[in-house]
Design a protein around this motif. Structure first.
Motif, PDB file in Angstrom:
ATOM      1  N   LEU A 166      30.144  54.168  37.076  1.00  0.00           N
ATOM      2  CA  LEU A 166      30.164  52.718  37.313  1.00  0.00           C
ATOM      3  C   LEU A 166      31.202  52.080  36.398  1.00  0.00           C
ATOM      4  N   LYS A 167      32.232  51.436  37.021  1.00  0.00           N
ATOM      5  CA  LYS A 167      33.320  50.849  36.233  1.00  0.00           C
ATOM      6  C   LYS A 167      32.989  49.406  35.901  1.00  0.00           C
ATOM      7  N   ARG A 168      33.068  49.089  34.614  1.00  0.00           N
ATOM      8  CA  ARG A 168      32.580  47.776  34.173  1.00  0.00           C
ATOM      9  C   ARG A 168      33.638  46.969  33.430  1.00  0.00           C
ATOM     10  N   GLY A 169      34.886  47.145  33.842  1.00  0.00           N
ATOM     11  CA  GLY A 169      35.988  46.358  33.286  1.00  0.00           C
ATOM     12  C   GLY A 169      36.058  46.446  31.770  1.00  0.00           C
ATOM     13  N   SER A 170      36.199  45.307  31.115  1.00  0.00           N
ATOM     14  CA  SER A 170      36.352  45.305  29.652  1.00  0.00           C
ATOM     15  C   SER A 170      35.047  45.670  28.936  1.00  0.00           C
ATOM     16  N   LYS A 171      33.958  45.830  29.697  1.00  0.00           N
ATOM     17  CA  LYS A 171      32.691  46.269  29.073  1.00  0.00           C
ATOM     18  C   LYS A 171      32.605  47.800  29.027  1.00  0.00           C
ATOM     19  N   GLY A 172      33.546  48.471  29.689  1.00  0.00           N
ATOM     20  CA  GLY A 172      33.550  49.935  29.651  1.00  0.00           C
ATOM     21  C   GLY A 172      33.081  50.543  30.951  1.00  0.00           C
ATOM     22  N   ALA A 173      32.355  51.642  30.857  1.00  0.00           N
ATOM     23  CA  ALA A 173      31.910  52.343  32.067  1.00  0.00           C
ATOM     24  C   ALA A 173      30.621  53.101  31.764  1.00  0.00           C
ATOM     25  N   GLY A 202      45.023  48.286  39.181  1.00  0.00           N
ATOM     26  CA  GLY A 202      44.993  49.755  39.165  1.00  0.00           C
ATOM     27  C   GLY A 202      44.188  50.359  38.026  1.00  0.00           C
ATOM     28  N   ALA A 203      43.483  49.538  37.241  1.00  0.00           N
ATOM     29  CA  ALA A 203      42.685  50.109  36.139  1.00  0.00           C
ATOM     30  C   ALA A 203      41.612  51.043  36.703  1.00  0.00           C
ATOM     31  N   GLY A 204      40.936  50.575  37.762  1.00  0.00           N
ATOM     32  CA  GLY A 204      39.880  51.385  38.364  1.00  0.00           C
ATOM     33  C   GLY A 204      40.442  52.653  39.002  1.00  0.00           C
ATOM     34  N   ASP A 205      41.589  52.535  39.632  1.00  0.00           N
ATOM     35  CA  ASP A 205      42.203  53.699  40.297  1.00  0.00           C
ATOM     36  C   ASP A 205      42.670  54.724  39.257  1.00  0.00           C
ATOM     37  N   GLY A 227      31.900  52.578  25.813  1.00  0.00           N
ATOM     38  CA  GLY A 227      32.486  51.253  25.628  1.00  0.00           C
ATOM     39  C   GLY A 227      33.962  51.313  26.021  1.00  0.00           C
ATOM     40  N   ALA A 228      34.550  50.143  26.231  1.00  0.00           N
ATOM     41  CA  ALA A 228      35.973  50.130  26.593  1.00  0.00           C
ATOM     42  C   ALA A 228      36.817  50.341  25.335  1.00  0.00           C
ATOM     43  N   PHE A 229      37.982  50.947  25.510  1.00  0.00           N
ATOM     44  CA  PHE A 229      38.945  51.027  24.412  1.00  0.00           C
ATOM     45  C   PHE A 229      39.482  49.626  24.165  1.00  0.00           C
ATOM     46  N   ARG A 230      39.794  49.350  22.890  1.00  0.00           N
ATOM     47  CA  ARG A 230      40.279  47.994  22.604  1.00  0.00           C
ATOM     48  C   ARG A 230      41.781  47.893  22.854  1.00  0.00           C
ATOM     49  N   VAL A 231      42.150  47.105  23.857  1.00  0.00           N
ATOM     50  CA  VAL A 231      43.565  46.920  24.199  1.00  0.00           C
ATOM     51  C   VAL A 231      43.818  45.430  24.461  1.00  0.00           C
ATOM     52  N   ALA A 232      45.077  45.062  24.543  1.00  0.00           N
ATOM     53  CA  ALA A 232      45.431  43.683  24.921  1.00  0.00           C
ATOM     54  C   ALA A 232      46.059  43.739  26.314  1.00  0.00           C
ATOM     55  N   PRO A 233      45.238  43.586  27.369  1.00  0.00           N
ATOM     56  CA  PRO A 233      45.724  43.812  28.734  1.00  0.00           C
ATOM     57  C   PRO A 233      46.810  42.817  29.154  1.00  0.00           C
ATOM     58  N   ILE A 234      47.766  43.311  29.938  1.00  0.00           N
ATOM     59  CA  ILE A 234      48.720  42.383  30.548  1.00  0.00           C
ATOM     60  C   ILE A 234      48.555  42.321  32.068  1.00  0.00           C
ATOM     61  N   ALA A 294      38.533  59.113  31.297  1.00  0.00           N
ATOM     62  CA  ALA A 294      38.717  58.145  32.384  1.00  0.00           C
ATOM     63  C   ALA A 294      38.888  56.735  31.821  1.00  0.00           C
ATOM     64  N   SER A 295      38.073  56.395  30.832  1.00  0.00           N
ATOM     65  CA  SER A 295      38.140  55.052  30.236  1.00  0.00           C
ATOM     66  C   SER A 295      39.485  54.841  29.559  1.00  0.00           C
ATOM     67  N   ALA A 296      40.012  55.900  28.941  1.00  0.00           N
ATOM     68  CA  ALA A 296      41.325  55.787  28.298  1.00  0.00           C
ATOM     69  C   ALA A 296      42.394  55.526  29.356  1.00  0.00           C
ATOM     70  N   CYS A 297      42.308  56.238  30.488  1.00  0.00           N
ATOM     71  CA  CYS A 297      43.286  56.021  31.568  1.00  0.00           C
ATOM     72  C   CYS A 297      43.172  54.597  32.110  1.00  0.00           C
ATOM     73  N   GLY A 298      41.930  54.105  32.256  1.00  0.00           N
ATOM     74  CA  GLY A 298      41.713  52.723  32.730  1.00  0.00           C
ATOM     75  C   GLY A 298      42.302  51.720  31.754  1.00  0.00           C
ATOM     76  N   ALA A 299      42.039  51.911  30.475  1.00  0.00           N
ATOM     77  CA  ALA A 299      42.528  50.978  29.449  1.00  0.00           C
ATOM     78  C   ALA A 299      44.061  50.985  29.407  1.00  0.00           C
TER      79      ALA A 299
HETATM   80  P1  ADP Z   1      38.491  48.006  38.994  1.00  0.00           P
HETATM   81  O1  ADP Z   1      39.974  47.977  38.704  1.00  0.00           O
HETATM   82  O2  ADP Z   1      38.100  48.987  40.066  1.00  0.00           O
HETATM   83  O3  ADP Z   1      37.878  46.641  39.179  1.00  0.00           O
HETATM   84  P2  ADP Z   1      37.585  48.004  36.248  1.00  0.00           P
HETATM   85  O4  ADP Z   1      38.232  46.685  36.065  1.00  0.00           O
HETATM   86  O5  ADP Z   1      36.133  48.109  35.951  1.00  0.00           O
HETATM   87  O6  ADP Z   1      37.824  48.635  37.686  1.00  0.00           O
HETATM   88  O7  ADP Z   1      38.398  49.013  35.294  1.00  0.00           O
HETATM   89  C1  ADP Z   1      38.167  50.410  35.302  1.00  0.00           C
HETATM   90  C2  ADP Z   1      38.016  50.921  33.908  1.00  0.00           C
HETATM   91  O8  ADP Z   1      39.211  50.639  33.147  1.00  0.00           O
HETATM   92  C3  ADP Z   1      36.878  50.273  33.123  1.00  0.00           C
HETATM   93  O9  ADP Z   1      35.654  50.925  33.373  1.00  0.00           O
HETATM   94  C4  ADP Z   1      37.364  50.442  31.687  1.00  0.00           C
HETATM   95  O10 ADP Z   1      37.088  51.743  31.214  1.00  0.00           O
HETATM   96  C5  ADP Z   1      38.883  50.283  31.819  1.00  0.00           C
HETATM   97  N1  ADP Z   1      39.252  48.864  31.603  1.00  0.00           N
HETATM   98  C6  ADP Z   1      39.406  47.906  32.541  1.00  0.00           C
HETATM   99  N2  ADP Z   1      39.706  46.709  31.966  1.00  0.00           N
HETATM  100  C7  ADP Z   1      39.755  46.938  30.638  1.00  0.00           C
HETATM  101  C8  ADP Z   1      40.029  46.126  29.486  1.00  0.00           C
HETATM  102  N3  ADP Z   1      40.296  44.818  29.594  1.00  0.00           N
HETATM  103  N4  ADP Z   1      39.989  46.717  28.253  1.00  0.00           N
HETATM  104  C9  ADP Z   1      39.724  48.041  28.127  1.00  0.00           C
HETATM  105  N5  ADP Z   1      39.455  48.847  29.159  1.00  0.00           N
HETATM  106  C10 ADP Z   1      39.466  48.325  30.406  1.00  0.00           C
END
Ligand code: ADP
Length: 304
Positions: free
Chosen positions: A216-223, A247-250, A236-243, A273-278
């Protein structure tokens, strides 16, 4: 960017174009999109051998997609071009705070069952991933059959439903598919739409008993990961400054599959996976600058 249709604004708390007002931007970049294409490119960049099955329009955008996929090392022998429809184009507006998907142009050519090389998949592949808007009418029974046959032949399976607010989810169809899915990777929004909740405890009760692992992907809350035993594992999510979160989920999917197909333990799959998302949030678009596996490991080591 022409007139904006408010019906197709997907998200964006700080960018809400008014109906029928133009939003002008200074420059735009053309990048490869679609959930499955991004997952394919990121997987290839991580070092996996990837074959992509899809249909694009016989036009400049379609050729761009094929070039991009090839550029990342994805095999495109099964990407067909059609004169019937044009390649779909999405305009999205990125701001430091968020990404707003503003409008689609054109349609998305629909893959027909005859385009899916089931024999090749069974012969050549270890894994079959499906990532797209799920509700392509007429294709649902075929996906179920494809997953069933793939599993029968020892090919593991995964899918990401994608999110399209114009479509209603079909829980009755997804449930049988989950019985043949090793890794199901919904975002919170998708879980809400399909099962009416994204709360892990409630979700565990609403998911069918016969299913594989759920990430379950939970954005900045992690997964969070729900294993076949029914226990949740959180990262938990890795701490980054998103731009740009495109494609984070992909990318998460690609990272998860890379780790899982290398036999990593659940905890490590979730972390990789969380690192790739971050990392995906640090680049514009979904694929440009996608990391190698070593780069992902370096990032993880720095964040310990
Ligand atoms: P989707 O792009 O499908 O909506 P998410 O936004 O949940 O998926 O992002 C997928 C994964 O990427 C998250 O579960 C998390 O690990 C990572 N991620 C996404 N946004 C952030 C963020 N702002 N900071 C850190 N990690 C993030």
């Amino acid at each position: 960017v022409g007139e904006l249709n408010p019906d197709v604004i997907l998200s964006g708390p700080d960018v809400k174009p008014e109906p029928n007002k133009e939003k002008l931007v200074e420059r735009f970049e053309l990048t490869l999109g679609s959930s499955s294409a991004i997952t394919a490119c990121v997987l290839a960049r991580l070092g996996m051998v990837v074959k992509f099955v899809s249909l694009v329009g016989n036009d400049e955008y379609g050729r761009f997609c094929v070039e991009q996929l090839n550029g990342y090392g994805v095999n495109t022998d099964c990407v067909r071009m059609t004169d019937r429809e044009k390649t779909g184009v999405t305009f999205s507006l990125s701001t430091p705070a968020d990404r707003s998907l503003l409008t689609y142009m054109g349609t998305i050519p629909l893959v027909e069952p005859s385009l899916i090389p089931l024999g090749d998949i069974a012969r050549e592949a270890d894994h079959l991933h499906f990532g797209s808007f799920f509700l392509q009418e007429g294709m649902k029974p075929h996906w179920l059959e494809l997953f069933r046959q793939a599993r029968e032949k020892g090919v593991t399976t995964s899918f990401d439903t994608g999110y399209d607010p114009r479509e209603r989810w079909d829980r009755e169809m997804i449930e049988p598919l989950l019985a043949h899915t090793d890794y199901f990777m919904p975002s919170e929004t998708e879980a809400e739409h399909i099962f009416g909740t994204s709360d892990p405890a409630e979700l565990a009760n609403r998911l069918p008993a016969k299913r594989g692992t759920v990430a379950l992907k939970r954005g900045s809350k992690g997964a969070s990961l729900l294993g076949p035993s029914g226990a949740w594992l959180d990262a938990g999510a890795f701490r980054v400054a998103p731009i740009d979160t495109t494609g984070a989920g992909d990318s998460f999917n690609a990272g998860f599959l890379y780790a899982a197909l290398h036999g990593e333990a659940a905890e490590q799959c979730l972390r990789f996976a969380s690192a790739c998302g971050a990392l995906a949030t640090l680049r514009i678009g979904g694929v440009q600058g996608a990391p190698t596996a070593d780069e992902v490991r370096e990032f993880m080591a720095l964040q310990r």
